[in-house]
Design a protein around this motif. Structure first.
Motif, PDB file in Angstrom:
ATOM      1  N   PRO A 156       4.479  -1.628 -11.309  1.00  0.00           N
ATOM      2  CA  PRO A 156       3.966  -0.321 -11.763  1.00  0.00           C
ATOM      3  C   PRO A 156       3.594   0.312 -13.371  1.00  0.00           C
ATOM      4  O   PRO A 156       4.808   0.456 -13.794  1.00  0.00           O
ATOM      5  CB  PRO A 156       3.979   0.708 -10.654  1.00  0.00           C
ATOM      6  CG  PRO A 156       6.058   0.805 -10.739  1.00  0.00           C
ATOM      7  CD  PRO A 156       5.741  -1.225 -10.602  1.00  0.00           C
ATOM      8  N   ARG A 209       0.726  -1.040  -0.136  1.00  0.00           N
ATOM      9  CA  ARG A 209      -0.170  -0.080  -0.180  1.00  0.00           C
ATOM     10  C   ARG A 209       0.711   1.244  -0.164  1.00  0.00           C
ATOM     11  O   ARG A 209       0.356   2.390  -0.548  1.00  0.00           O
ATOM     12  CB  ARG A 209      -0.716   0.066   1.253  1.00  0.00           C
ATOM     13  CG  ARG A 209      -2.290  -0.934   1.355  1.00  0.00           C
ATOM     14  CD  ARG A 209      -2.801  -0.506   2.727  1.00  0.00           C
ATOM     15  NE  ARG A 209      -2.711  -1.374   3.761  1.00  0.00           N
ATOM     16  CZ  ARG A 209      -2.770  -2.542   3.960  1.00  0.00           C
ATOM     17  NH1 ARG A 209      -3.596  -3.746   3.597  1.00  0.00           N
ATOM     18  NH2 ARG A 209      -2.270  -2.524   5.315  1.00  0.00           N
ATOM     19  N   LEU A 258      -4.992  -1.148  -7.943  1.00  0.00           N
ATOM     20  CA  LEU A 258      -4.439  -1.217  -7.156  1.00  0.00           C
ATOM     21  C   LEU A 258      -5.302  -1.592  -5.649  1.00  0.00           C
ATOM     22  O   LEU A 258      -4.495  -0.924  -5.241  1.00  0.00           O
ATOM     23  CB  LEU A 258      -2.941  -1.545  -6.804  1.00  0.00           C
ATOM     24  CG  LEU A 258      -2.498  -2.864  -5.933  1.00  0.00           C
ATOM     25  CD1 LEU A 258      -2.466  -3.986  -6.455  1.00  0.00           C
ATOM     26  CD2 LEU A 258      -0.912  -2.491  -5.790  1.00  0.00           C
ATOM     27  N   GLU A 271       1.728   6.253  -7.199  1.00  0.00           N
ATOM     28  CA  GLU A 271       0.412   7.732  -7.473  1.00  0.00           C
ATOM     29  C   GLU A 271       0.423   8.796  -7.470  1.00  0.00           C
ATOM     30  O   GLU A 271       0.464   9.232  -7.623  1.00  0.00           O
ATOM     31  CB  GLU A 271      -0.584   7.045  -7.089  1.00  0.00           C
ATOM     32  CG  GLU A 271      -0.753   5.648  -7.091  1.00  0.00           C
ATOM     33  CD  GLU A 271      -2.447   4.775  -6.499  1.00  0.00           C
ATOM     34  OE1 GLU A 271      -3.078   5.329  -5.696  1.00  0.00           O
ATOM     35  OE2 GLU A 271      -3.176   4.004  -7.086  1.00  0.00           O
ATOM     36  N   ARG A 306       2.618   1.830  -3.401  1.00  0.00           N
ATOM     37  CA  ARG A 306       1.341   2.249  -4.088  1.00  0.00           C
ATOM     38  C   ARG A 306       1.031   3.571  -4.569  1.00  0.00           C
ATOM     39  O   ARG A 306       1.138   4.589  -5.422  1.00  0.00           O
ATOM     40  CB  ARG A 306      -0.356   1.254  -4.177  1.00  0.00           C
ATOM     41  CG  ARG A 306      -0.720   1.788  -4.736  1.00  0.00           C
ATOM     42  CD  ARG A 306      -2.544   0.938  -4.393  1.00  0.00           C
ATOM     43  NE  ARG A 306      -3.016   1.632  -2.758  1.00  0.00           N
ATOM     44  CZ  ARG A 306      -3.851   0.989  -1.887  1.00  0.00           C
ATOM     45  NH1 ARG A 306      -4.492   0.266  -2.638  1.00  0.00           N
ATOM     46  NH2 ARG A 306      -4.279   1.730  -1.534  1.00  0.00           N
ATOM     47  N   GLU A 307       1.627   4.010  -3.046  1.00  0.00           N
ATOM     48  CA  GLU A 307       0.919   5.321  -2.676  1.00  0.00           C
ATOM     49  C   GLU A 307       2.074   6.276  -3.900  1.00  0.00           C
ATOM     50  O   GLU A 307       2.113   7.246  -3.866  1.00  0.00           O
ATOM     51  CB  GLU A 307       1.199   6.279  -1.482  1.00  0.00           C
ATOM     52  CG  GLU A 307       1.397   7.333  -1.050  1.00  0.00           C
ATOM     53  CD  GLU A 307      -0.827   8.202  -1.326  1.00  0.00           C
ATOM     54  OE1 GLU A 307      -0.438   8.927  -1.880  1.00  0.00           O
ATOM     55  OE2 GLU A 307      -1.111   7.329  -1.322  1.00  0.00           O
ATOM     56  N   TRP A 321      -1.484  -0.868 -13.472  1.00  0.00           N
ATOM     57  CA  TRP A 321      -0.662  -2.140 -12.268  1.00  0.00           C
ATOM     58  C   TRP A 321      -0.172  -3.503 -13.278  1.00  0.00           C
ATOM     59  O   TRP A 321      -1.026  -3.422 -14.563  1.00  0.00           O
ATOM     60  CB  TRP A 321      -0.750  -2.711 -11.543  1.00  0.00           C
ATOM     61  CG  TRP A 321      -1.215  -0.828  -9.759  1.00  0.00           C
ATOM     62  CD1 TRP A 321      -1.427  -0.537 -10.031  1.00  0.00           C
ATOM     63  CD2 TRP A 321       0.436  -0.777  -9.312  1.00  0.00           C
ATOM     64  NE1 TRP A 321      -1.058   0.433  -9.549  1.00  0.00           N
ATOM     65  CE2 TRP A 321      -0.095   0.616  -8.976  1.00  0.00           C
ATOM     66  CE3 TRP A 321       1.894  -2.001  -8.853  1.00  0.00           C
ATOM     67  CZ2 TRP A 321       0.834   0.945  -7.667  1.00  0.00           C
ATOM     68  CZ3 TRP A 321       2.524  -1.043  -7.978  1.00  0.00           C
ATOM     69  CH2 TRP A 321       2.163   0.022  -7.842  1.00  0.00           C
ATOM     70  N   VAL A 354      -4.674  -6.027  -3.352  1.00  0.00           N
ATOM     71  CA  VAL A 354      -3.430  -6.489  -2.342  1.00  0.00           C
ATOM     72  C   VAL A 354      -3.448  -7.192  -1.385  1.00  0.00           C
ATOM     73  O   VAL A 354      -2.955  -7.963  -0.864  1.00  0.00           O
ATOM     74  CB  VAL A 354      -3.360  -4.809  -1.539  1.00  0.00           C
ATOM     75  CG1 VAL A 354      -2.364  -5.209  -0.789  1.00  0.00           C
ATOM     76  CG2 VAL A 354      -3.335  -3.233  -2.677  1.00  0.00           C
TER      77      VAL A 354
END
Length: 460
Positions: free
Chosen positions: A356, A231, A329, A238, A234-235, A377, A334
């Protein structure tokens, strides 16, 4: 197959004519010449022609056609399905054609068809230039680029095909063709994802980009911390800069200095940030990953060409891979992805990877036959193991990963990430409308489907 007398005379003539070497069963060096990295592939071609120039290639193609033998083309030999080889046919082996000529003033490079990523990256590095390449130094440039070309630099510089300026080919009748935006533009379009369907790529010209610095952060977590690490990663992807790429994965802890003893040989989660810039800027981007409680870390500046060699899959292992491209995602994905890591064969070289996308990939030209461009993704179950007794469970695990994530799949796929999964998957990797257009190009340049050992496009 032609009568033996004709075939024998033709083989003798080929040995005489070729500047390069010719291997047939029983010749010293034959077994080495037919070996590829994937130990699951054990094929016995009738002839392996190790070409050293364009004339050799044309001669080998005509030899195969005259004897009605199937023809495979070997660049780096990195197809997981062993598409570089066949049984009882001809292999046009390009590995001795690996020259790389850098034109720094034009920010371009000419790469011969048998060059690997290592040949390319080592040649451009002194000029602080690079282009999007494969994630392993042993990958062949030709197959990688013509299949689309996804790599660490893609979020900044686009897919490899977005940097393709021209291709020189020997086509099915043994003649040579140049494809570029100005010459044979429809063929040039087809080469942006259509792979080796249209001829033997003797050389490619690629656009280069400035890359004066490169750095990586590899952060290890115990597997139970994997979902949180994903997570956070992912941040970063992004909201962070396009210089940041990499992947987050589950793997077997390797016996390296930065891996605690209690995780060696056991399941770990790793977040890898690959950064097209300096270490100081990377540390700022990586800070959220480093703030999480973790078991080990490596944060360092490193030449890009050196990094490209760090995760090469070792030769002689058994390989089975696949992929799905994802709409996003979300947290539920996840959870599902992380849960499947618990059934991953450990200890093996197998990796359970999320890459990514976005950035320059999503913003690149929409007209090329690469329908996965808009995916956010990609999941890439990368099965690597040594013992044939593990074949069934390793292959099934890869298939289970695909089934798990299918609810989030765009339906498209990057063909270089998969083996022989059937015609529907080839179309998924090219797009239905594109496949019809590609079939027309195939009919013009290879109407008899001479070049069929690939993700094949049937001539219209």
């Amino acid at each position: 197959m032609a009568p033996l007398s004709k075939a024998g005379a033709a083989l003798a003539a080929l040995r005489e004519d070729l500047v390069g070497d010719v291997f047939a069963p029983g010749d010293p060096g034959y077994d080495a010449a037919r070996t590829v990295f994937n130990a699951m592939i054990d094929r016995r071609p009738a002839v392996i022609a190790q070409c050293v120039n364009e004339a050799d290639i044309a001669r080998a193609v005509r030899f195969g056609r005259d004897l009605d033998l199937h023809i495979a083309v070997r660049g780096g030999g990195h197809s997981v399905a062993g598409m570089a080889l066949n049984d009882g046919g001809v292999v046009v082996d390009l590995r001795r054609m690996h020259a790389v000529t850098v034109h720094p003033g034009a920010a371009a490079v000419r790469v011969e068809g048998g060059a690997t990523m290592s040949h390319l990256d080592r040649a451009t590095e002194p000029y602080h230039l690079a282009t999007t390449g494969g994630r392993a130094s042993t990958t062949g440039v030709g197959g990688f680029v013509l299949g689309g070309g996804s790599g660490w630099l893609e979020r900044k510089f686009g897919l490899a095909i977005d940097n393709l300026l021209g291709v020189d080919l020997v086509i099915a009748d043994g003649s040579t063709v140049r494809a570029s935006a100005e010459e044979n533009p429809e063929l040039f379009w087809a080469l942006h994802g259509g792979g080796g369907n249209f001829g033997v790529a003797t050389a490619l010209t690629l656009k280069l980009h400035e890359l004066p610095e490169f750095a990586i952060a590899l952060v290890l977590y115990p597997p139970e911390s994997g979902p949180e690490a994903i997570r956070v990663f992912r941040e970063i992807m992004e909201t962070g800069p396009l210089e940041a790429s990499g992947g987050v994965l589950y793997m077997t802890g390797p016996p390296e200095e930065f891996v605690p003893d209690h995780l060696v040989g056991r399941l770990v989660c790793a977040a890898l940030l690959a950064y097209a810039g300096g270490e100081e800027d990377l540390r700022k981007v990586a800070q959220p990953l480093l703030t999480l409680p973790h078991a080990g870390e490596v944060v360092t500046a490193i030449p890009y060409a050196d990094f490209q060699c760090m995760i090469d899959d070792p030769p002689g292992m058994r390989n089975y891979w696949s992929a799905e491209y994802l709409t996003g995602l979300p947290d539920e994905l996840v959870r599902v992805f992380s849960a499947r890591a618990n059934t991953m064969p450990v200890p093996t070289g197998t990796q359970h990877v999320l890459f990514p996308m976005g950035g320059a990939v999503a913003e690149g030209p929409s007209e090329f036959p690469v329908p996965y461009r808009d995916a956010a993704w990609a999941v890439h179950p990368f099965g690597i193991w040594e013992d044939p007794a593990d074949d069934e469970r390793s292959i099934q695990w890869v298939r289970d990963v695909r089934a798990d994530v299918r609810p989030w799949s765009t339906g498209a796929v990057y063909l270089n990430f998969i083996g022989n999964e059937g015609r529907d998957r080839v179309e998924a990797g090219l797009g239905a409308e594109n496949t019809r257009r590609l079939a027309a190009v195939k009919a013009r340049y290879d109407p008899d489907n001479v070049f069929r050992f690939n993700h094949n496009i049937v001539p219209a």
